[in-house]
Structure formats: structure tokens, C-alpha cells
Design a protein around this motif. Structure first.
Motif, PDB file in Angstrom:
ATOM      1  N   SER A  38      10.935  72.799  21.201  1.00  0.00           N
ATOM      2  CA  SER A  38      10.922  71.404  21.639  1.00  0.00           C
ATOM      3  C   SER A  38      11.974  70.628  20.841  1.00  0.00           C
ATOM      4  O   SER A  38      12.123  70.836  19.634  1.00  0.00           O
ATOM      5  CB  SER A  38       9.533  70.804  21.393  1.00  0.00           C
ATOM      6  N   ASP A 277      19.850  72.921  32.899  1.00  0.00           N
ATOM      7  CA  ASP A 277      18.566  72.870  32.192  1.00  0.00           C
ATOM      8  C   ASP A 277      18.713  72.162  30.847  1.00  0.00           C
ATOM      9  O   ASP A 277      17.823  71.409  30.423  1.00  0.00           O
ATOM     10  CB  ASP A 277      18.028  74.283  31.979  1.00  0.00           C
ATOM     11  N   ARG A 280      18.966  68.404  31.370  1.00  0.00           N
ATOM     12  CA  ARG A 280      17.635  67.877  31.684  1.00  0.00           C
ATOM     13  C   ARG A 280      16.766  67.807  30.435  1.00  0.00           C
ATOM     14  O   ARG A 280      15.985  66.868  30.261  1.00  0.00           O
ATOM     15  CB  ARG A 280      16.973  68.750  32.753  1.00  0.00           C
ATOM     16  N   LYS A 281      16.914  68.801  29.553  1.00  0.00           N
ATOM     17  CA  LYS A 281      16.130  68.810  28.322  1.00  0.00           C
ATOM     18  C   LYS A 281      16.546  67.657  27.406  1.00  0.00           C
ATOM     19  O   LYS A 281      15.707  67.052  26.731  1.00  0.00           O
ATOM     20  CB  LYS A 281      16.310  70.159  27.620  1.00  0.00           C
ATOM     21  N   GLY A 283      17.761  64.766  28.465  1.00  0.00           N
ATOM     22  CA  GLY A 283      17.187  63.574  29.081  1.00  0.00           C
ATOM     23  C   GLY A 283      15.706  63.447  28.816  1.00  0.00           C
ATOM     24  O   GLY A 283      15.200  62.357  28.509  1.00  0.00           O
ATOM     25  N   ALA A 284      14.976  64.571  28.920  1.00  0.00           N
ATOM     26  CA  ALA A 284      13.521  64.541  28.710  1.00  0.00           C
ATOM     27  C   ALA A 284      13.170  64.115  27.294  1.00  0.00           C
ATOM     28  O   ALA A 284      12.146  63.458  27.060  1.00  0.00           O
ATOM     29  CB  ALA A 284      12.933  65.918  29.005  1.00  0.00           C
ATOM     30  N   ALA A 285      14.022  64.468  26.328  1.00  0.00           N
ATOM     31  CA  ALA A 285      13.768  64.079  24.937  1.00  0.00           C
ATOM     32  C   ALA A 285      13.810  62.571  24.752  1.00  0.00           C
ATOM     33  O   ALA A 285      13.268  62.035  23.769  1.00  0.00           O
ATOM     34  CB  ALA A 285      14.788  64.751  24.019  1.00  0.00           C
ATOM     35  N   GLY A 287      12.726  60.543  27.288  1.00  0.00           N
ATOM     36  CA  GLY A 287      11.782  60.007  28.254  1.00  0.00           C
ATOM     37  C   GLY A 287      12.348  59.773  29.645  1.00  0.00           C
ATOM     38  O   GLY A 287      11.726  59.072  30.452  1.00  0.00           O
ATOM     39  N   THR A 289      13.183  60.601  33.477  1.00  0.00           N
ATOM     40  CA  THR A 289      12.624  61.418  34.540  1.00  0.00           C
ATOM     41  C   THR A 289      13.715  62.313  35.130  1.00  0.00           C
ATOM     42  O   THR A 289      14.910  62.106  34.895  1.00  0.00           O
ATOM     43  CB  THR A 289      12.038  60.549  35.655  1.00  0.00           C
ATOM     44  N   GLU A 290      13.306  63.274  35.933  1.00  0.00           N
ATOM     45  CA  GLU A 290      14.283  64.155  36.576  1.00  0.00           C
ATOM     46  C   GLU A 290      15.216  63.369  37.484  1.00  0.00           C
ATOM     47  O   GLU A 290      16.420  63.646  37.535  1.00  0.00           O
ATOM     48  CB  GLU A 290      13.560  65.242  37.373  1.00  0.00           C
ATOM     49  N   VAL A 293      17.791  61.635  35.314  1.00  0.00           N
ATOM     50  CA  VAL A 293      18.801  62.585  34.847  1.00  0.00           C
ATOM     51  C   VAL A 293      19.769  62.928  35.975  1.00  0.00           C
ATOM     52  O   VAL A 293      20.992  62.994  35.766  1.00  0.00           O
ATOM     53  CB  VAL A 293      18.139  63.865  34.293  1.00  0.00           C
TER      54      VAL A 293
END
Length: 423
Positions: A38, A277, A280-281, A283-285, A287, A289-290, A293
Motif C-alpha cells: 500500500s 495500474d 491509478r494507484k 490517484g487512489a493514494a 482519494g 476515483t477511477e 484518474v
């Protein structure tokens, strides 16, 4: 200039290229991440990850991350034409010890004769967990082999022959038989260099590479003659730009892929969803959304950075008749009607305007009609990351030769352009 000379000398396998890259990035304040962990990322932070031994991705995060963040991607490849050593490679011919090898990439074969060759790559050893074998970098550190050419007195009928029987005519010579040497002399050599038992060695990805050092030549010392200019010059310029990157407003991402010279279709090549991927990871860090991103991706810009063909003074008929690319005249924007290169008119205009604002010289390359040229990783990458982008690069001669030629002034122009692009 220091980075390019250093990398051309030290980057003798993709693994060594990414190892060098990691050290440069860490020296500039980048933190290494693990692909399966993570990620806790900070605004303004600088990070890199090596998903596989021949691939590295680095990114510099802006102070704010959202769907409107300017995404700036710079891609290049870490591999280059050479010879890969096969399993069970020992060959004895008369009293000569040779290695069984196969070509990697589209090499200019005749240039590899009579060169000092070293062995570089990785050796895989036994481990407690069978799914996590131990991997050791390997480098001979000195020339250990040569492919001797056949004297013209013994080959009069061939003339200027360019085609060779790879299995017979390009086997490297390691030396002469000695009484104490065993049939598995290569494995014994690897064992001694690593200080391990032969039984521990399970497999390897080892390559024969040219040990010639880079040199500045010509009457004004601007011509760069070296192995591996394609594409380590691009790698060095991207690393230089990332090392000087400050937080700013853009998310700058450097993607250095393996296996471009053999089509990019591998887990560590550009023809993979891994880069998507990773973005996207990131962006997810923060907060995102897909959908957010994806919006950021659509507004991004990708540079595929690779070598470009300059006009050869002895073969001007091999180049386009109205678009000259000359060494020392600046970076090259590459275009192709067949989309073998990424650039379209809008993307080319972006590159031109950035160059004009910073007074960076540039040229436009179009292949001669009927001569398609090679394909870069740019068109492949945008099939996973649909966005605007351009193919640019360092003009060069003797591409895919054991020793290639470029102009150091063009490298400086390329590095300067990438710093402006990613700022």
C-alpha cells in the motif's frame, strides 16, 4: 554530460540500467516503493518503483492532486541489441571454448565482430521460498569474449556479405582449452565470480555486451561515439529531468521499460497495463476515483523518447527528400502517416512551441516513402493510456550498431526540453 557518459559506460544490461537509475533518483531525494504494498504518498513527494528488474517508474507529485492535474509522461526503454547467452552454453570446437548465444533485438551483425565483449545481467539462485528466488546482479567487469571475423583471404566469394548464420558464425570465443577446465566451464566461471556453489545457480538472464567506452570525437569533440546510445541517451535525459524536478503543478512520471527491442510484449514492456495500474494507484493514494484518474489521463501528454535516424552523409538516398535531420541541429520530432510514431499535428505543435519558448533547436523526421522504419513504444503505450502525445528523440547514425554515433549538443537539447516539459 556526466549522467549520459556514466550511464553509457555502466548500463551494460537492463538490470544495470535500472540499478543506476535507482541510485540517481535516491540521490535526488526519491523514495523507493514496492509495487505490491500500500502506498502512503505525500503532496510534493518524489517516489520510484521497480516492478521488475529491467523496468523502473519514477514520479514527482505536485502540491495538489485532482482530475485537472497536468499529467506529464516520459517513456523510454532500458534494453538494446546484444547477444543473450543460452542455457547450457558451453561449446567446444577443436581446442577453442565458445558460448552458445542468440541475438537479442535487431542488431547490425557485422559490427559485432572483433569487439571486446563482457557478460552482464542477472543470475537467479536457490532460496527458501521457491516463489521468491534470490536474484544477483552479475557483471564480468572486464572483456571476456570476442567474435573473431573471418579474414578476407578465406572468404573471397562473400565480398560485402551482410547476412550471417547466427548459430555458426557469431559464436563468441572465450579462450583455449585447459586441462583443468571442466565441460561446464561457464557455470564454474559464474560460481567463482559470485562466490556461490554451482548447485545454487538455477537460471540466468546474461548478455554479451560491447565493453567499448563512450568517447567524444571529431575535430570539435561534439560527436558522441558509444555503444548503447539507443536508447540509454533517452534514459539519461529523462533521469536528469526527474532529478531536477520540483513539486510544481504537474504530476511528472518517467516510465523506463524493458523489451522494446523485441516488441514490448512482456510484463515489463510497454505493451502491458502495468503503467496504467500504477497511475491509478497514485490517484487512489490521494482519494481520487477511477473516473477522476481517467479524466486526468485524458488531459495528459506523453512523450515517447527514442533514437531518431539522421541523414547519413554516404546514404542520403535513404532519407526523406525534403525533411533533413542532421546531427547537432537539435532534438527530433518523429511523425508517420502509418502511426508507427505517436506524433500528430497537434502534438507536434506542442513540442514546437515549448522548444521555441526556450530557444531549443528542433527538427522534424519523416521516413522516406516506401521505407517504413521501426516502431516506438509510443503508439503501444497510448493504447493503454489514451492521451495526446509525441515521439521525440536524439538524432543518430549507425543505429543498432555495436557502436553508435550522435552529437552531444543534441543530448543537451533533449535534456533541457524534458526539464521544461516536466516542470
Amino acid at each position: 554530460m556526466q549522467k549520459i557518459i556514466e550511464l553509457l559506460s555502466q548500463g551494460k544490461s537492463p538490470c544495470h540500467v535500472t540499478e543506476w537509475t535507482g541510485k540517481q533518483l535516491e540521490g535526488a531525494g526519491y523514495e523507493e516503493l514496492k509495487i505490491q504494498e500500500s502506498w502512503q504518498l505525500a503532496a510534493g513527494g518524489k517516489y520510484y518503483v521497480r516492478p521488475y528488474s529491467g523496468m523502473v517508474v519514477a514520479f514527482s507529485v505536485p502540491e495538489q492532486m485532482n482530475r485537472k492535474t497536468a499529467l506529464r509522461l516520459m517513456f523510454a526503454h532500458t534494453d538494446f541489441p546484444c547477444f543473450k547467452i543460452k542455457p547450457n552454453p558451453e561449446v567446444k570446437t577443436k581446442d577453442y571454448w565458445q558460448l552458445n548465444v542468440e541475438p537479442y533485438g535487431g542488431m547490425l551483425k557485422n559490427t559485432w565482430f572483433d569487439r571486446p565483449l563482457g557478460i552482464y545481467g542477472k543470475v537467479v539462485l536457490e532460496s527458501e521460498n521457491p516463489f521468491v528466488p534470490k536474484v544477483n546482479l552479475f557483471g564480468s567487469e572486464e572483456p571476456v569474449a570476442v567474435i573473431p571475423s573471418l579474414a578476407p583471404h578465406l572468404n573471397r566469394e562473400a565480398g560485402g556479405k551482410q547476412e550471417y548464420d547466427m548459430q555458426r558464425e557469431l559464436l563468441p570465443l572465450l579462450g583455449m582449452e585447459k586441462e583443468q577446465e571442466k565441460e561446464d566451464f561457464f557455470l564454474v566461471y559464474i560460481k567463482k565470480k559470485l562466490g556461490v556453489e554451482a548447485s545454487e545457480i538455477l537460471s540466468y538472464d546474461l548478455f554479451l555486451t560491447n565493453m567499448d567506452e563512450p568517447e567524444l570525437i571529431g575535430w570539435d569533440k561534439t560527436l558522441l561515439s558509444s555503444p548503447r546510445i539507443d536508447n540509454l541517451a533517452s534514459v539519461a535525459a529523462i533521469v536528469e529531468a526527474m532529478c531536477e524536478k520540483t513539486a510544481g503543478e504537474s504530476l511528472a512520471v518517467a516510465g523506463l521499460f524493458d523489451n522494446e527491442e523485441i516488441g514490448s510484449r512482456s510484463k515489463q514492456g510497454a505493451d502491458s497495463s502495468l503503467m496504467r495500474d500504477i497511475i491509478r494507484k497514485i490517484g487512489a493514494a490521494f482519494g481520487m476515483t477511477e473516473t477522476e484518474v481517467n479524466d486526468m489521463l485524458r488531459g495528459g501528454f506523453l512523450l515517447s523518447v527514442d533514437g531518431a535516424h539522421a541523414v547519413h552523409p554516404n546514404y542520403t538516398n535513404k532519407s526523406d527528400i525534403t525533411n533533413d535531420v542532421i546531427l547537432g541541429k537539435g532534438i527530433t520530432v518523429k511523425t508517420s502517416a502509418s502511426q508507427r510514431y505517436l506524433s500528430d499535428s497537434e502534438a507536434t505543435a506542442v513540442v514546437m512551441q515549448l522548444c521555441k519558448k526556450a530557444d531549443i533547436p528542433y527538427q522534424v523526421q519523416v521516413n522516406r516513402s516506401g521505407m517504413p522504419g521501426g516502431q516506438t513504444l509510443g503508439p503501444i503505450a497510448v493504447s493503454y493510456l489514451p492521451m495526446q502525445g509525441a515521439d521525440i528523440g536524439l538524432p543518430m547514425l549507425a543505429m543498432h550498431s555495436a557502436r553508435e554515433l550522435a552529437d552531444i549538443r543534441d543530448y543537451h537539447a533533449l535534456a533541457s526540453f524534458l526539464k521544461i516539459f516536466s516542470a
